[in-house]
Design a protein around this motif. Structure first.
Motif, PDB file in Angstrom:
ATOM      1  N   GLU A  36      -4.084 -14.969   2.902  1.00 21.32           N
ATOM      2  CA  GLU A  36      -3.412 -16.171   2.401  1.00 21.32           C
ATOM      3  C   GLU A  36      -2.411 -16.702   3.434  1.00 21.32           C
ATOM      4  OE1 GLU A  36      -3.580 -14.898  -2.318  1.00 21.32           O
ATOM      5  OE2 GLU A  36      -1.631 -15.095  -1.319  1.00 21.32           O
ATOM      6  N   LYS A  76      -4.410  -7.047   2.118  1.00 18.71           N
ATOM      7  CA  LYS A  76      -5.419  -7.854   2.793  1.00 18.71           C
ATOM      8  C   LYS A  76      -5.469  -9.264   2.188  1.00 18.71           C
ATOM      9  CE  LYS A  76     -10.150  -7.870   4.390  1.00 18.71           C
ATOM     10  NZ  LYS A  76     -11.443  -7.198   4.438  1.00 18.71           N
ATOM     11  N   LYS A  77      -5.412  -9.308   0.881  1.00 16.68           N
ATOM     12  CA  LYS A  77      -5.448 -10.588   0.180  1.00 16.68           C
ATOM     13  C   LYS A  77      -4.251 -11.451   0.614  1.00 16.68           C
ATOM     14  CE  LYS A  77      -5.778 -12.342  -4.559  1.00 16.68           C
ATOM     15  NZ  LYS A  77      -4.384 -12.569  -5.020  1.00 16.68           N
ATOM     16  N   ALA A 117      -5.952  -3.358  -0.473  1.00 16.54           N
ATOM     17  CA  ALA A 117      -6.665  -4.558  -0.922  1.00 16.54           C
ATOM     18  C   ALA A 117      -5.676  -5.702  -1.177  1.00 16.54           C
ATOM     19  CB  ALA A 117      -7.461  -4.253  -2.182  1.00 16.54           C
ATOM     20  N   GLN A 118      -4.574  -5.327  -1.749  1.00 17.16           N
ATOM     21  CA  GLN A 118      -3.530  -6.311  -2.060  1.00 17.16           C
ATOM     22  C   GLN A 118      -2.953  -6.900  -0.760  1.00 17.16           C
ATOM     23  OE1 GLN A 118      -0.526  -4.384  -4.403  1.00 17.16           O
ATOM     24  NE2 GLN A 118       0.765  -6.221  -4.440  1.00 17.16           N
TER      25      GLN A 118
END
Lengths: 221, 241
Positions: free
Chosen positions: B119, B114-115, B111-112
């Motif tokens: 960005e 992907k974030k 998840a990290q």
């Protein structure tokens, strides 16, 4: 002429139950051989493109021996060789022999498709800090697999037809059964025509499945 | 940040690099130019060990690299590279291309990653292309994804190997703009390019390679306006500045 059709129909009708079972056996042998062949193929392809001279040599010997001798000899050799050491029925001996045979051809298919991947892919992966095995597993091999699917499909169809040769060690798959039926009803021509049709139907189904899978991959991409 | 001393490299009988010394400081943008065959790309590839040197020492962030014994994958993870032909992974989407190395090499939380990837894609102006496969992108977009992919590893230095040479002329600008933004953010960059405007406007230093040695190393103003080196002057005459 109508006589021929009548005989053909008779043979078909009186044998279809047996042939359905034999057909199942053919499919099973083929499936096992494909699984064994694919696993061996990947292992020996990776050995052949490795940097180790020993692994390369082992792979080369395997491929040369298999490609240099007839499948029917390999089946006999393995059957009588293996069953003198361990107890193994003729079905498994045949399937394993066919698998080992296919492994050599599949190894060459994978080797070609792996080496056909642009070396920029490997470099980009290495440049990101991925090591060689990650690069192979995540970047090179998945692309090589896509590229290998048409020739693999071809090889699988050859495997299906080659499975008929295990009749020599007494497996009652399609061809083995056809032999026995023809020997008892003396209608050789009709019987082999019937079994030929069964093979054709299997190959056509198999081809359609492969085609469908290839198209599906294309759409994904 | 990255230091090369006495780098020699040959392919068989062909000596490509004949003793290169170069030190690039943190935040510096260094442009390497020279005629083809002068060894600029080979030198760049030596800096992340895609080519192993025959002689010489490379030091990254104070650590001297032993190219035989050290884990080169670990070192490459800190030295990003952007290639002339992009080399995006065609079987992965844009987002997957960017996420691949942080997930697999750094083993970061998905998840990290992907974030972060989204960005970075936004930064290079391609967030709306995240779910697309590379074959649906223009050359300029592909190269921007390649830059994003390299950035996702948060490298200490970024190497660019002729990043705009394979692009149609109208697509060069968007890639150079992304590179210029990176330079302004303080990214340490070594760029092999034929884009003289980029060298003039963005570089801190311009380095001229000829036959595997550095023949000039100066700031852009000196290089383009006051060079006295005959080979440099010849080169500048050949290229349209």
């Amino acid at each position: 002429m109508p006589e021929f059709f009548l005989t053909f129909y008779d043979v078909f009708k009186s044998t279809y139950k047996g042939f359905l079972q034999a057909g199942l056996l053919t499919i099973e042998i083929t499936a096992i051989a494909i699984v064994i062949g694919t696993v061996l193929g990947i292992i020996f392809a990776l050995m052949k493109i490795s940097h180790s001279k020993i692994l390369q040599t082992i792979s080369n010997i395997y491929i040369t021996l298999i490609r240099g001798t007839p499948l029917i000899v390999q089946i006999m050799f393995l059957y009588f060789g293996i069953t003198s050491i361990i107890v193994l029925d003729n079905f498994w001996a045949g399937a394993i022999a066919l698998g080992i045979h296919n492994g050599a051809y599949i190894a060459e298919i994978f080797r070609g498709s792996i080496q056909g991947i642009d070396k920029g892919q490997r470099e980009a992966s290495l440049a990101l800090g991925m090591n060689s095995s990650l690069t192979m597993r995540r970047i090179v091999f998945p692309q090589a697999l896509r590229r290998a699917i048409p020739p693999l499909g071809n090889q699988f169809i050859i495997t299906l037809k080659d499975s008929s040769l295990v009749y020599v060690i007494g497996v009652s798959e399609l061809f083995g059964l056809a032999n026995r039926v023809a020997a008892s009803n003396f209608k050789q021509f009709e019987t082999f025509l019937v079994v030929g049709l069964y093979y054709l139907i299997l190959v056509l189904i198999f081809s359609a499945l492969l085609k469908w899978y290839e198209n599906k991959l294309d759409v994904d991409k | 940040m990255i230091k090369a001393e006495n780098i020699h490299k040959s392919f068989g009988d062909l000596n490509v690099l004949n003793g290169i010394d170069l030190e690039v400081r943190r935040g510096e943008v260094v442009v390497l130019i020279g005629v083809s065959g002068s060894g600029k790309s080979t030198f760049l590839r030596c800096l992340n060990f895609l080519e192993l040197t025959n002689e010489g020492v490379i030091t990254i962030d104070g650590k001297q690299v032993n190219q035989k014994k050290d884990n080169l994958a670990k070192i490459r993870a800190e030295v990003g590279m952007v290639f002339q032909h992009f080399n995006l992974f065609p079987h992965k989407t844009v987002l997957e291309n960017v996420m691949e190395a942080p997930l697999m090499v750094k083993k970061m939380d998905k998840a990290q990653v992907k974030k972060m990837a989204l960005e970075i894609l936004q930064k290079v102006g391609l967030s709306e292309k995240a779910e697309v496969y590379p074959n649906k992108l223009s050359g300029g977009q592909k190269q921007r994804v390649a830059i994003a992919r390299a950035l996702a590893m948060q490298p200490k230095v970024l190497l660019f190997d002729e990043p705009t040479s394979a692009l149609d002329p109208e697509l060069v600008g968007e890639v150079l703009q992304v590179m210029q933004n990176l330079a302004e953010e303080g990214m340490t960059m070594i760029v092999v390019t034929h884009e003289m405007k980029f060298a003039k406007n963005v570089a801190d230093r311009v380095i001229m390679l000829d036959e595997g040695v550095i023949i000039e190393d100066s700031d852009p103003d000196t290089f383009f306006n006051r060079s006295t080196n005959t080979r440099t002057l010849q080169f500048l005459e050949m290229v349209d500045v």
